[in-house]
Design a protein around this motif. Sequence first.
Motif, PDB file in Angstrom:
ATOM      1  N   SER A 159     -28.673   6.984 -32.195  1.00 39.01           N
ATOM      2  CA  SER A 159     -30.075   7.297 -31.934  1.00 39.01           C
ATOM      3  C   SER A 159     -30.696   6.110 -31.209  1.00 39.01           C
ATOM      4  CB  SER A 159     -30.822   7.539 -33.246  1.00 39.01           C
ATOM      5  OG  SER A 159     -30.317   8.676 -33.898  1.00 39.01           O
ATOM      6  N   THR A 160     -31.695   6.381 -30.367  1.00 42.21           N
ATOM      7  CA  THR A 160     -32.340   5.304 -29.610  1.00 42.21           C
ATOM      8  C   THR A 160     -33.851   5.459 -29.656  1.00 42.21           C
ATOM      9  OG1 THR A 160     -32.212   6.579 -27.554  1.00 42.21           O
ATOM     10  CG2 THR A 160     -30.407   5.036 -28.010  1.00 42.21           C
ATOM     11  N   TRP A 161     -34.522   4.327 -29.452  1.00 42.85           N
ATOM     12  CA  TRP A 161     -35.981   4.297 -29.343  1.00 42.85           C
ATOM     13  C   TRP A 161     -36.292   3.499 -28.097  1.00 42.85           C
ATOM     14  CZ3 TRP A 161     -39.510   3.520 -34.168  1.00 42.85           C
ATOM     15  CH2 TRP A 161     -40.854   3.575 -33.804  1.00 42.85           C
ATOM     16  N   LYS A 162     -36.990   4.092 -27.169  1.00 40.31           N
ATOM     17  CA  LYS A 162     -37.344   3.450 -25.909  1.00 40.31           C
ATOM     18  C   LYS A 162     -38.853   3.316 -25.818  1.00 40.31           C
ATOM     19  CE  LYS A 162     -36.636   2.026 -21.671  1.00 40.31           C
ATOM     20  NZ  LYS A 162     -36.275   0.654 -21.489  1.00 40.31           N
ATOM     21  N   GLY A 163     -39.341   2.123 -25.505  1.00 42.84           N
ATOM     22  CA  GLY A 163     -40.759   1.883 -25.275  1.00 42.84           C
ATOM     23  C   GLY A 163     -41.017   1.701 -23.791  1.00 42.84           C
ATOM     24  N   PHE A 164     -42.092   2.275 -23.295  1.00 41.05           N
ATOM     25  CA  PHE A 164     -42.433   2.123 -21.881  1.00 41.05           C
ATOM     26  C   PHE A 164     -43.886   2.501 -21.645  1.00 41.05           C
ATOM     27  CE2 PHE A 164     -42.032   6.610 -21.960  1.00 41.05           C
ATOM     28  CZ  PHE A 164     -42.728   7.091 -20.873  1.00 41.05           C
ATOM     29  N   THR A 165     -44.379   2.136 -20.486  1.00 42.19           N
ATOM     30  CA  THR A 165     -45.668   2.633 -20.013  1.00 42.19           C
ATOM     31  C   THR A 165     -45.440   3.181 -18.608  1.00 42.19           C
ATOM     32  OG1 THR A 165     -46.264   0.430 -19.209  1.00 42.19           O
ATOM     33  CG2 THR A 165     -47.114   1.071 -21.356  1.00 42.19           C
ATOM     34  N   ALA A 166     -46.125   4.264 -18.301  1.00 43.97           N
ATOM     35  CA  ALA A 166     -46.024   4.872 -16.975  1.00 43.97           C
ATOM     36  C   ALA A 166     -47.251   4.468 -16.168  1.00 43.97           C
ATOM     37  CB  ALA A 166     -45.951   6.389 -17.097  1.00 43.97           C
ATOM     38  N   ARG A 167     -47.066   4.322 -14.872  1.00 41.45           N
ATOM     39  CA  ARG A 167     -48.216   4.010 -14.016  1.00 41.45           C
ATOM     40  C   ARG A 167     -49.249   5.124 -14.092  1.00 41.45           C
ATOM     41  NH1 ARG A 167     -44.302   2.514  -9.527  1.00 41.45           N
ATOM     42  NH2 ARG A 167     -43.638   0.486 -10.243  1.00 41.45           N
ATOM     43  N   ASP A 168     -48.759   6.352 -14.206  1.00 47.28           N
ATOM     44  CA  ASP A 168     -49.626   7.518 -14.307  1.00 47.28           C
ATOM     45  C   ASP A 168     -49.139   8.333 -15.502  1.00 47.28           C
ATOM     46  OD1 ASP A 168     -50.925   9.953 -14.143  1.00 47.28           O
ATOM     47  OD2 ASP A 168     -50.570  10.217 -11.994  1.00 47.28           O
ATOM     48  N   PRO A 169     -49.967   8.523 -16.528  1.00 46.19           N
ATOM     49  CA  PRO A 169     -49.520   9.237 -17.721  1.00 46.19           C
ATOM     50  C   PRO A 169     -48.983  10.646 -17.441  1.00 46.19           C
ATOM     51  CG  PRO A 169     -51.739   8.368 -18.026  1.00 46.19           C
ATOM     52  CD  PRO A 169     -51.351   8.085 -16.607  1.00 46.19           C
ATOM     53  N   LYS A 170     -49.394  11.234 -16.328  1.00 48.63           N
ATOM     54  CA  LYS A 170     -48.905  12.570 -15.992  1.00 48.63           C
ATOM     55  C   LYS A 170     -47.449  12.545 -15.540  1.00 48.63           C
ATOM     56  CE  LYS A 170     -53.398  14.394 -14.805  1.00 48.63           C
ATOM     57  NZ  LYS A 170     -54.251  14.936 -13.772  1.00 48.63           N
ATOM     58  N   ASN A 194     -26.724  -3.852 -38.229  1.00 44.82           N
ATOM     59  CA  ASN A 194     -26.038  -2.842 -37.420  1.00 44.82           C
ATOM     60  C   ASN A 194     -26.969  -2.152 -36.430  1.00 44.82           C
ATOM     61  OD1 ASN A 194     -23.649  -3.387 -38.708  1.00 44.82           O
ATOM     62  ND2 ASN A 194     -23.856  -1.731 -40.184  1.00 44.82           N
ATOM     63  N   TRP A 195     -28.274  -2.357 -36.600  1.00 43.59           N
ATOM     64  CA  TRP A 195     -29.251  -1.837 -35.650  1.00 43.59           C
ATOM     65  C   TRP A 195     -29.528  -2.942 -34.636  1.00 43.59           C
ATOM     66  CZ3 TRP A 195     -32.644   2.659 -36.343  1.00 43.59           C
ATOM     67  CH2 TRP A 195     -32.261   3.484 -37.413  1.00 43.59           C
ATOM     68  N   SER A 196     -29.745  -2.565 -33.386  1.00 44.07           N
ATOM     69  CA  SER A 196     -30.065  -3.588 -32.383  1.00 44.07           C
ATOM     70  C   SER A 196     -31.416  -3.284 -31.753  1.00 44.07           C
ATOM     71  CB  SER A 196     -28.979  -3.662 -31.308  1.00 44.07           C
ATOM     72  OG  SER A 196     -28.944  -2.482 -30.551  1.00 44.07           O
ATOM     73  N   ILE A 197     -32.079  -4.366 -31.328  1.00 43.57           N
ATOM     74  CA  ILE A 197     -33.373  -4.226 -30.660  1.00 43.57           C
ATOM     75  C   ILE A 197     -33.403  -5.185 -29.485  1.00 43.57           C
ATOM     76  CG2 ILE A 197     -34.476  -5.803 -32.301  1.00 43.57           C
ATOM     77  CD1 ILE A 197     -37.081  -4.092 -31.868  1.00 43.57           C
ATOM     78  N   SER A 198     -33.836  -4.695 -28.357  1.00 47.83           N
ATOM     79  CA  SER A 198     -33.907  -5.490 -27.142  1.00 47.83           C
ATOM     80  C   SER A 198     -35.369  -5.617 -26.716  1.00 47.83           C
ATOM     81  CB  SER A 198     -33.104  -4.817 -26.031  1.00 47.83           C
ATOM     82  OG  SER A 198     -33.402  -5.393 -24.782  1.00 47.83           O
ATOM     83  N   ASN A 199     -35.839  -6.857 -26.597  1.00 49.11           N
ATOM     84  CA  ASN A 199     -37.205  -7.083 -26.123  1.00 49.11           C
ATOM     85  C   ASN A 199     -37.327  -6.848 -24.630  1.00 49.11           C
ATOM     86  OD1 ASN A 199     -38.295  -7.688 -28.588  1.00 49.11           O
ATOM     87  ND2 ASN A 199     -38.120  -9.890 -28.343  1.00 49.11           N
ATOM     88  N   ASP A 200     -36.329  -7.262 -23.858  1.00 50.97           N
ATOM     89  CA  ASP A 200     -36.456  -7.136 -22.408  1.00 50.97           C
ATOM     90  C   ASP A 200     -36.320  -5.691 -21.938  1.00 50.97           C
ATOM     91  OD1 ASP A 200     -33.760  -7.320 -23.176  1.00 50.97           O
ATOM     92  OD2 ASP A 200     -33.136  -8.099 -21.232  1.00 50.97           O
ATOM     93  N   ARG A 201     -35.538  -4.864 -22.633  1.00 47.58           N
ATOM     94  CA  ARG A 201     -35.402  -3.459 -22.244  1.00 47.58           C
ATOM     95  C   ARG A 201     -36.237  -2.536 -23.130  1.00 47.58           C
ATOM     96  NH1 ARG A 201     -29.812  -1.680 -22.674  1.00 47.58           N
ATOM     97  NH2 ARG A 201     -29.827  -3.063 -24.435  1.00 47.58           N
ATOM     98  N   LEU A 202     -36.909  -3.091 -24.140  1.00 47.13           N
ATOM     99  CA  LEU A 202     -37.714  -2.308 -25.081  1.00 47.13           C
ATOM    100  C   LEU A 202     -36.925  -1.107 -25.610  1.00 47.13           C
ATOM    101  CD1 LEU A 202     -41.204  -2.422 -23.353  1.00 47.13           C
ATOM    102  CD2 LEU A 202     -40.391  -3.808 -25.257  1.00 47.13           C
ATOM    103  N   THR A 203     -35.778  -1.421 -26.191  1.00 44.66           N
ATOM    104  CA  THR A 203     -34.900  -0.386 -26.721  1.00 44.66           C
ATOM    105  C   THR A 203     -34.423  -0.768 -28.113  1.00 44.66           C
ATOM    106  OG1 THR A 203     -34.125   0.091 -24.493  1.00 44.66           O
ATOM    107  CG2 THR A 203     -32.779   0.919 -26.291  1.00 44.66           C
ATOM    108  N   VAL A 204     -34.444   0.207 -29.012  1.00 42.33           N
ATOM    109  CA  VAL A 204     -33.840   0.074 -30.336  1.00 42.33           C
ATOM    110  C   VAL A 204     -32.663   1.029 -30.361  1.00 42.33           C
ATOM    111  CG1 VAL A 204     -34.140   0.491 -32.805  1.00 42.33           C
ATOM    112  CG2 VAL A 204     -36.014  -0.495 -31.484  1.00 42.33           C
ATOM    113  N   THR A 205     -31.540   0.565 -30.902  1.00 42.38           N
ATOM    114  CA  THR A 205     -30.353   1.405 -31.006  1.00 42.38           C
ATOM    115  C   THR A 205     -29.858   1.384 -32.440  1.00 42.38           C
ATOM    116  OG1 THR A 205     -29.773   0.818 -28.732  1.00 42.38           O
ATOM    117  CG2 THR A 205     -28.060   1.858 -30.068  1.00 42.38           C
TER     118      THR A 205
END
Length: 186
Positions: free
Chosen positions: A130-141, A109-120
């Motif tokens: 509830s969601t979990w989003k993974g990302f990196t920013a070009r600038d941490p600020k 019942n939980w889903s995970i997407s590799n291309d969008r880096l999202t867990v639902t």
Amino acid sequence: MLKREAAPTEREVVWAPGTDPVSQAALWVPERMYSWQVEACRAITRKHARLAVVTPNQSGKTSVLLPVLGLSFMAAFPGAQVVSTSGVSRQIEENLWPVLRNSLSRYPNWSISNDRLTVTAPSVNGMPPSTWKGFTARDPKHAEGFHGRWFRDPTGKLRYGPLMIINDEAKGDEEEDLEEFKAKLK
């Protein structure tokens, strides 16, 4: 003139008995946790918790601690958001996401997407998932735009969906950047 109901100002995150990360650990990872991991899980449940964990590489931060913290947070608080960031995308894409995929393999019942880096997570009691989003920013600020959210449940009561931010592998962050980030959280 429209009158709008104000959201409650109290946003304390209170873990119900049995929903804390230590109680849920066996649901998410097969490994037995080290004492420092258990203490980190207990520390995150304290009022107004801010947690920094410094350990050597391959000690179990990404493979054990992060899935337990993030997934138990999502399960305990319907409508919650977890955001994971790192200095390099490889940490999220090649280290964290495979661990999360493995952790969720028993929960269809939980889903995970590799291309969008999202867990639902599944929706609970009519609340948004509830969601979990993974990302990196070009600038941490500029890793901004994430906030806890208010939702109205099916009975009409306002419910808070809290936010957990995880900065995995922050060794490249400058001390003044970390102090500035902590000040923004207050």
